[in-house]
Design an enzyme around this catalytic site. Structure first.
Site, PDB file in Angstrom:
ATOM      1  N   LYS A  26      -3.000 -54.138  57.076  1.00 12.33           N
ATOM      2  CA  LYS A  26      -3.017 -54.512  58.491  1.00 12.33           C
ATOM      3  C   LYS A  26      -2.714 -55.998  58.658  1.00 12.33           C
ATOM      4  O   LYS A  26      -1.874 -56.379  59.478  1.00 12.33           O
ATOM      5  CB  LYS A  26      -4.393 -54.166  59.070  1.00 12.33           C
ATOM      6  CG  LYS A  26      -4.449 -54.184  60.558  1.00 12.33           C
ATOM      7  CD  LYS A  26      -5.813 -53.719  61.047  1.00 12.33           C
ATOM      8  CE  LYS A  26      -6.035 -52.254  60.797  1.00 12.33           C
ATOM      9  NZ  LYS A  26      -7.401 -51.805  61.060  1.00 12.33           N
ATOM     10  N   CYS A 843       5.145 -27.104  26.377  1.00  8.58           N
ATOM     11  CA  CYS A 843       4.963 -25.871  27.139  1.00  8.58           C
ATOM     12  C   CYS A 843       3.503 -25.586  27.444  1.00  8.58           C
ATOM     13  O   CYS A 843       3.171 -24.536  27.976  1.00  8.58           O
ATOM     14  CB  CYS A 843       5.609 -24.693  26.428  1.00  8.58           C
ATOM     15  SG  CYS A 843       4.886 -24.361  24.818  1.00  8.58           S
TER      16      CYS A 843
HETATM   17  C1  PEP Z   1      -0.453 -23.849  24.130  1.00  7.61           C
HETATM   18  O1  PEP Z   1      -1.292 -23.696  23.253  1.00  7.61           O
HETATM   19  O2  PEP Z   1      -0.304 -24.895  24.766  1.00  7.61           O
HETATM   20  C2  PEP Z   1       0.425 -22.738  24.503  1.00  7.61           C
HETATM   21  C3  PEP Z   1       1.429 -22.926  25.325  1.00  7.61           C
HETATM   22  O3  PEP Z   1       0.093 -21.535  23.998  1.00  7.61           O
HETATM   23  P1  PEP Z   1      -1.014 -20.588  24.638  1.00  7.61           P
HETATM   24  O4  PEP Z   1      -1.466 -21.203  25.902  1.00  7.61           O
HETATM   25  O5  PEP Z   1      -0.334 -19.290  24.839  1.00  7.61           O
HETATM   26  O6  PEP Z   1      -2.026 -20.565  23.570  1.00  7.61           O
END
Ligand code: PEP
Ligand code: MG
Length: 889
Positions: A26, A843
């Site tokens: 402000k 992943c």
């Molecule tokens: C993990 O362990 O991060 C993975 C992707 O495998 P999951 O979750 O299937 O064990």
């Protein structure tokens, strides 16, 4: 601390927009607007450094602050030709807080400071309007008593109600001066009674009381809770702004209002706002009187109220000129507070306006097309959370709904939940994992945590700029505000609307995009993306370096992932395919089989189904890579559990139930997250992986041969912890691949890689990478094993760990960079040492998290893989990570 007070006034300011950290948002903007030559009432800002000192030094001020404040007050007096505490021509000021980022409604404001029984008479004479002067005085007493002395507002509200009843009038504006004088006296005795202290009469004492209260409010519980939700650091502190008062309540040629330079709900390029004639400050946002639209464009359909454009045409024209100037200057949508005093326009504040997620995207895209900002800036203006909210579900239009009433569409999106009437209850619902819709007359800063806990908010009072509306939009939470037809009874925990009674615990649905209030539950569908979103995401994709893939295993999930822009599947978990009703018996037969032959017979039943799975997935992901992970879950998950299942297997295996039960017992796993799972299954039962690899390769081969596909299947081995394990399995896999290629008389590339999800795998990454073509970090398991933590702990000790700051974030959502992150860093470095062309991805669940994505970008990952719905969020986070690192270089 060299300088503690920054003055602004007469077209010149000591500060400017760049000093946000020091002057707060402000203060910096008031300085900037002053420098731009806009009509800003003069004033000064006490810096955030003073606040920090205040908290470090046990609520005391740095030496010399009083001298600087005195000097600034003298300057104000000389500019205004009025004196603070003067009986004839008193200077009045406002005192407001202002942190670096706007915290709506969190910090307190005091207006009309400097009034007492003597100065009020001076003001009355100056304004030639005693009614106005006493109205300002009673407001001041209430605000000051509340904020500085901790007297609850309801004492004043009930006295005000009594006064209105005595005079038989509806609104405050109709109260006569004599009644207001009485009210002032009543207010003061109420202060004495409630706080045990007299209301301070000396303006100097009032000023210091107010300054102390602003600094004090930074430490208040509600400010702390807002900071926690919005991740604002404790040590930023707030500045204090002291500014000459201008009055929107001096008569019918006065007004006060709030405006947005674009529509904050849709982002449409139109000037949008609300105002109230003869009113002061907070009246517009507090929802006490229904505000009027500033122009026809801001009016809701069927609006009967006059607009500011009609009532104050010249002032409105000036406001239009200023808003255009401000937006051009700041190059972003502005939220402007203004006051009209005797037709003269003053700007009290401008700040970056809060907006809905879809408005954020539209404004960013429009501003690029208007040549106001660059694409890079546009990308940085939309948060990943906003993208997530944008894709939130909306009501299914095909379902019939019982609409009981309609309020203002204050914050879009749809929400269903059980009705609750307090923030506390909303929190209880959240703790119990149940959905609630919070219903209130209006919301106040105390309700922030409740609003956060509820699925949506419904208020009876307040306009499009009310507290509920602004805060809900900021949170991306559906809100219907100003729903005048509902009448709430907090005591009985119910509300009535058009003859219907809705009690606590009954299910209600609100649609913040239309304002509809609907009885019962209404199913939702996913929202559709519009042309702005599509264009925005195109720019995002041009910017990012990281690939974005999805974790998906059903053809439908893969399709959704493609629609959201995934460039491949990063993890196809094949175990889900084994659990299907039609397959599980064959799977059990296979596991319990005593001989290789029997096992192969069972696997032959599964093979065609598995091949069909891969055909469907490859088709949906045509043109993009697919990483298929070989079977992973703990063996015992496949074992028969019920008597009937045991019987069925005994029959198939031609053996006794006891024999089957004994075998099941021998395979039982004590710690299901460890032990006989992943590639260990592959080593124990090589036929399983052989069958899977054959299915993958045949599916790919047939599509390449018959349908002209280009596929390079990626075969991923889970749970690797030893080099020899990988070597052994790789040899098996390669053998099957070569057999299939031979059989089909084809040549195509396939890759064999490993997950890194056991800490040991990260440490032996160099030798692993000599064998593996890619790594994919399975951070779910890596987190469990590195931190000794299971997902199920989420409900037990984890909340406390987060509250105490032992963990900064849930490690299953956001990578723990000192633990799991460190292992990833080591694995990347060693892996690349072993194999210069190693492909690296992630992943685990964290792959969709913004800060994890930034981390992966910095480590030079090829891609991150997340759930299909998070793909757009990940795309934006990856683009922002690229922007951030290019700005650092
Ligand atoms: C993990 O362990 O991060 C993975 C992707 O495998 P999951 O979750 O299937 O064990
Ligand atoms: Mg895993």
């Amino acid at each position: 601390m060299e300088k503690m007070v920054y003055f602004f006034g007469e077209g010149k300011a000591e500060g400017n927009q760049k000093l946000k950290d020091l002057l707060g948002g402000k203060g910096a903007n008031l300085a900037e607007m002053t420098n731009l030559g806009l009509a800003v009432p003069p004033g000064f800002t006490i810096t955030t450094e003073v606040c920090t000192f205040y908290y470090q030094g046990k609520n005391s001020y740095p030496p010399g602050l009083d001298v600087e404040v005195d000097r600034a007050m003298k300057r104000l007096e000389s500019i205004m030709g009025r004196r603070f505490a003067d009986r004839e021509n008193p200077l009045l000021v406002s005192v407001r807080s202002g942190a670096r980022v706007s915290m709506p409604g969190m910090m307190d404001t005091i207006l009309n400071l400097g009034l007492n029984d003597e100065t009020v008479e001076g003001l009355a004479r100056q304004a030639k309007d005693p009614r106005f002067a006493y109205d300002a005085y009673r407001r001041f007493i209430q605000m000051y008593a509340e904020v500085v002395m901790g007297v609850s507002s309801h004492h004043f509200e009930s006295l005000l109600d009594q006064a209105k009843r005595r005079q038989g009038v509806e609104s405050d504006a109709e109260l006569k001066v004599e009644e207001l004088k009485k009210l002032v006296a009543e207010y003061k005795s109420s202060v004495q009674r409630e706080s045990g202290k007299a209301f301070p009469v000396e303006p100097g004492a009032q000023l210091w009381g107010a300054i102390g209260a602003v600094f004090g409010s930074w430490g208040s519980a509600r400010a702390a809770s807002y900071r926690r939700i919005h991740k604002i650091p404790e040590d930023w502190g707030t500045a204090v702004n002291v500014q000459t008062m201008v009055f929107g309540n001096m008569g019918d040629d006065c007004a006060t209002g709030v405006a947005f330079t674009r529509d904050p709900s849709t982002g449409e390029r139109k000037f949008f706002g609300e105002f109230l004639p003869n009113a002061q400050g907070e009246d517009v946002v507090a929802g006490i009187r229904t505000p009027m639209p500033i122009n026809q464009e801001s009016a809701t359909p069927g609006n009967q109220l006059a607009t500011m454009e009609q009532l104050f045409p010249d002032t409105y024209a000036e406001l239009v000129r200023l808003y255009q100037l401000l937006e051009k200057h700041y190059k972003d949508m502005q939220d402007i507070e203004f006051t009209v005093q005797q037709k003269k326009l003053f700007l009290l504040q401008t700040r970056t306006g809060k907006r809905t997620p879809s408005a954020a995207v539209r404004i960013a895209v429009d501003m690029v097309n208007e040549n106001l900002i660059t694409k890079d800036i546009a990308i940085s203006r939309v948060t990943p959370t906003q993208i997530e909210q944008l894709l939130h579900p909306r009501l299914d239009p095909r379902v019939e709904k019982k609409v009981v009433t309609k309020g203002l569409p204050a914050s879009p999106g749809a929400a269903s939940g059980e009705v609750v009437f307090s923030s506390e209850e909303a929190e209880n619902y959240r703790k119990a994992g149940k959905a609630a819709v919070l219903v209130r007359h209006e919301t106040s800063p105390e309700d922030i945590t409740g609003m956060d806990a509820a699925q949506g908010v419904l208020t009876a009072l307040g306009g499009m700029t009310s507290h509920a509306a602004v805060v809900a939009r900021g949170m991306g939470k559906p809100c219907v505000a100003g729903c005048g037809a509902i009448s709430i009874d907090y005591k009985k925990q119910l509300f009535t609307v058009n003859g219907v009674t809705v009690r606590k615990g009954e299910t209600l649905t609100i649609d913040g995009s239309t304002g509809e209030v609907i009885l019962g539950f209404v199913p939702t569908i996913n929202s559709q993306v519009d042309q702005y979103f599509t264009e925005f995401m195109r720019w995002v994709d041009e910017k990012r370096g990281l690939g974005i893939r999805a974790n998906a295993e059903t053809p439908n999930d893969v399709k959704v992932a493609r629609q959201f822009g995934a460039e491949g599947v990063g993890l196809c978990r094949t175990e889900h395919m084994f659990f299907e009703e039609s397959r599980i018996t064959a799977v059990r037969e296979m596991i319990l089989a005593e001989t290789r032959e029997r096992r192969e017979t069972a696997l032959n039943k599964i093979f065609p189904m598995q091949k069909d799975d891969f055909l469907a997935i490859f088709r949906e992901m045509r043109g993009y890579p697919v990483t298929i992970r070989l079977l992973d879950p703990p063996l015992h998950e496949f074992l028969p559990k019920t008597e009937a299942e045991l019987l069925e297997l005994a029959r198939l295996e031609n053996t006794s139930v006891e024999a089957i039960a004994a075998k099941v017992k021998s395979l039982h796993e004590f710690n299901p997250m460890l032990g006989h799972r992943g590639c260990r299954l592959g080593v124990s039962y090589p036929e399983i992986y052989e069958m899977q690899v054959r299915a993958i390769m045949e599916a790919a081969g047939e599509l390449i041969r018959d349908e002209d596909f280009q596929i390079e299947p990626e075969i991923m081995v889970p749970f690797i912890g030893a080099l020899e394990e990988f070597q052994l399995l790789k040899a098996d896999i390669t053998k099957v691949c070569d057999q299939v290629l031979n059989k089909l008389q084809l040549k195509f590339t396939y890759r064999i890689g490993t997950m890194i999800e056991i800490p040991r795998a990260a440490l032996i990454a160099e030798s692993l990478a000599k064998e593996a073509e890619f790594f994919s970090f399975g951070t779910n398991d890596l987190t469990q094993m590195t931190l000794g933590l299971s997902r199920d702990d989420a409900g037990s000790f984890l909340p406390r760990y987060l509250e105490k700051g032992i963990y900064r974030q849930d490690p299953f959502v956001s990578l723990d960079q000192e633990g799991v992150g460190e292992l990833i860093r080591i694995a990347c470095e060693r892996g690349r040492r072993g194999n210069g062309s190693l492909k690296i991805g992630i992943c685990g669940e964290q792959g969709g998290d913004t800060s994890t994505i930034e981390f992966c970008h910095r480590l030079g990952f090829n891609y991150v893989s997340c759930s299909p719905f998070r793909v757009p969020v990940a795309r934006l986070a990856a683009a922002q990570a690229a922007l951030k690192s290019s700005s650092l270089n």
